[in-house]
Write a protein that holds these residues in place. Structure first.
Motif, PDB file in Angstrom:
ATOM      1  N   UNK A   1       0.640  -1.310   0.196  1.00 48.34           N
ATOM      2  CA  UNK A   1      -0.071   0.019  -0.043  1.00 48.34           C
ATOM      3  C   UNK A   1       0.911   1.274   0.019  1.00 48.34           C
ATOM      4  N   UNK A   2       2.015   1.277   0.737  1.00 50.54           N
ATOM      5  CA  UNK A   2       2.866   2.380   0.842  1.00 50.54           C
ATOM      6  C   UNK A   2       3.622   2.676  -0.624  1.00 50.54           C
ATOM      7  N   UNK A   3       3.954   1.718  -1.359  1.00 50.33           N
ATOM      8  CA  UNK A   3       4.487   1.457  -2.506  1.00 50.33           C
ATOM      9  C   UNK A   3       3.487   2.096  -3.506  1.00 50.33           C
ATOM     10  N   UNK A   4       2.166   1.725  -3.472  1.00 49.54           N
ATOM     11  CA  UNK A   4       1.234   2.245  -4.428  1.00 49.54           C
ATOM     12  C   UNK A   4       1.160   3.667  -4.039  1.00 49.54           C
ATOM     13  N   UNK A   5       1.074   4.093  -2.877  1.00 54.84           N
ATOM     14  CA  UNK A   5       0.977   5.534  -2.292  1.00 54.84           C
ATOM     15  C   UNK A   5       1.985   6.327  -3.133  1.00 54.84           C
ATOM     16  N   UNK A   6       3.184   5.897  -3.160  1.00 50.31           N
ATOM     17  CA  UNK A   6       4.506   6.698  -3.391  1.00 50.31           C
ATOM     18  C   UNK A   6       4.206   6.686  -5.123  1.00 50.31           C
ATOM     19  N   UNK A   7       3.998   5.882  -5.723  1.00 50.46           N
ATOM     20  CA  UNK A   7       3.615   5.853  -7.189  1.00 50.46           C
ATOM     21  C   UNK A   7       2.471   6.988  -7.599  1.00 50.46           C
ATOM     22  N   UNK A   8       1.546   6.810  -6.577  1.00 47.90           N
ATOM     23  CA  UNK A   8       0.224   7.774  -6.881  1.00 47.90           C
ATOM     24  C   UNK A   8       0.813   9.387  -6.756  1.00 47.90           C
ATOM     25  N   UNK A   9       1.635   9.682  -5.525  1.00 51.35           N
ATOM     26  CA  UNK A   9       1.980  10.972  -5.570  1.00 51.35           C
ATOM     27  C   UNK A   9       3.015  11.424  -6.550  1.00 51.35           C
ATOM     28  N   UNK A  10       3.846  10.564  -6.840  1.00 54.10           N
ATOM     29  CA  UNK A  10       4.784  10.831  -8.057  1.00 54.10           C
ATOM     30  C   UNK A  10       3.717  11.244  -9.327  1.00 54.10           C
ATOM     31  N   UNK A  11       2.914  10.575  -9.393  1.00 52.94           N
ATOM     32  CA  UNK A  11       2.003  10.736 -10.867  1.00 52.94           C
ATOM     33  C   UNK A  11       1.428  11.863 -10.699  1.00 52.94           C
ATOM     34  N   UNK A  12       0.704  12.378  -9.526  1.00 53.85           N
ATOM     35  CA  UNK A  12      -0.233  13.358  -9.574  1.00 53.85           C
ATOM     36  C   UNK A  12       0.142  14.712  -9.257  1.00 53.85           C
ATOM     37  N   UNK A  13       1.394  14.689  -8.219  1.00 50.38           N
ATOM     38  CA  UNK A  13       1.932  15.692  -7.641  1.00 50.38           C
ATOM     39  C   UNK A  13       3.006  16.206  -7.996  1.00 50.38           C
ATOM     40  N   UNK A  14       3.460  17.476  -8.121  1.00 52.60           N
ATOM     41  CA  UNK A  14       4.764  17.949  -8.379  1.00 52.60           C
ATOM     42  C   UNK A  14       5.637  18.389  -7.159  1.00 52.60           C
ATOM     43  N   UNK A  15       6.494  17.637  -6.926  1.00 55.81           N
ATOM     44  CA  UNK A  15       7.588  18.116  -5.556  1.00 55.81           C
ATOM     45  C   UNK A  15       8.432  19.278  -5.910  1.00 55.81           C
ATOM     46  N   UNK A  16       9.315  19.260  -4.929  1.00 58.35           N
ATOM     47  CA  UNK A  16      10.359  20.286  -4.971  1.00 58.35           C
ATOM     48  C   UNK A  16      11.748  19.813  -5.548  1.00 58.35           C
TER      49      UNK A  16
END
Length: 178
Positions: free
Chosen positions: A42-57
């Motif tokens: 679940x944490x790995x999928x969360x990380x993938x989802x965040x990278x896919x939809x959120x711009x980081x710094x």
């Protein structure tokens, strides 16, 4: 469990356009049996989802679907995404590898304020005969942070995600009519 190599080949032939998000494993993701623990998945999928939809710094180029800004979220932004439901179908245990897993994402359904994010977790990118380890769906809802009520996706978000909309995952138990 089915032959996930055969499923991987079949999935590739009928797949919509997908994002490929490399997700590294940590030694702590493994359980006593030597494969990725279900809570770690679940944490790995969360990380993938965040990278896919959120711009980081970071200095890297964001994925074409990254339409949300992390700094807005961190400063108490007006919008947030919440998980309403998740489902995972494990096809094979995920062994440890120092090379990142190839997590492939697409949108299986797009509603007014929700989207079904579909995932396939494959062996690392570059493996000659990739193994499909798991499939998953997360229902994400866009909400107003002040009220907690769902709000609609913007046209900018819909345009960014449109190339990645495809058929949802057909899970085996549903396909078998159980």
């Amino acid at each position: 469990m089915t032959d996930s190599r055969e499923e991987a080949r079949g999935a590739a032939e009928t797949a919509p356009r997908r994002l490929h998000v490399p997700i590294p494993l940590r030694w702590g993701d493994l359980d006593a049996l030597g494969h990725v623990n279900n809570t770690s998945m679940l944490k790995l999928l969360e990380e993938a989802r965040l990278r896919a939809f959120w711009r980081g710094d970071d200095d890297g180029d964001p994925l074409p679907t990254a339409v949300f800004d992390m700094d807005v979220l961190e400063s108490g932004g007006e919008r947030a995404t919440l998980i309403a439901r998740q489902e995972i179908e494990y096809l094979r245990p995920v062994p440890y590898s120092q090379r990142p897993l190839d997590v492939r994402l697409w949108i299986g359904a797009m509603g007014g304020s929700s989207a079904d994010i579909c995932f396939e977790v494959f062996s690392p990118i570059g493996v000659e005969d990739p193994v499909l380890y798991a499939r998953a769906t997360a229902v994400v809802v866009l909400v107003d942070t002040a009220s907690g009520r769902p709000i609609r996706w913007t046209e900018t978000e819909r345009r960014a995600w449109a190339p990645y909309v495809g058929a949802p995952i057909e899970y085996r138990r549903r396909a078998a009519g159980r």
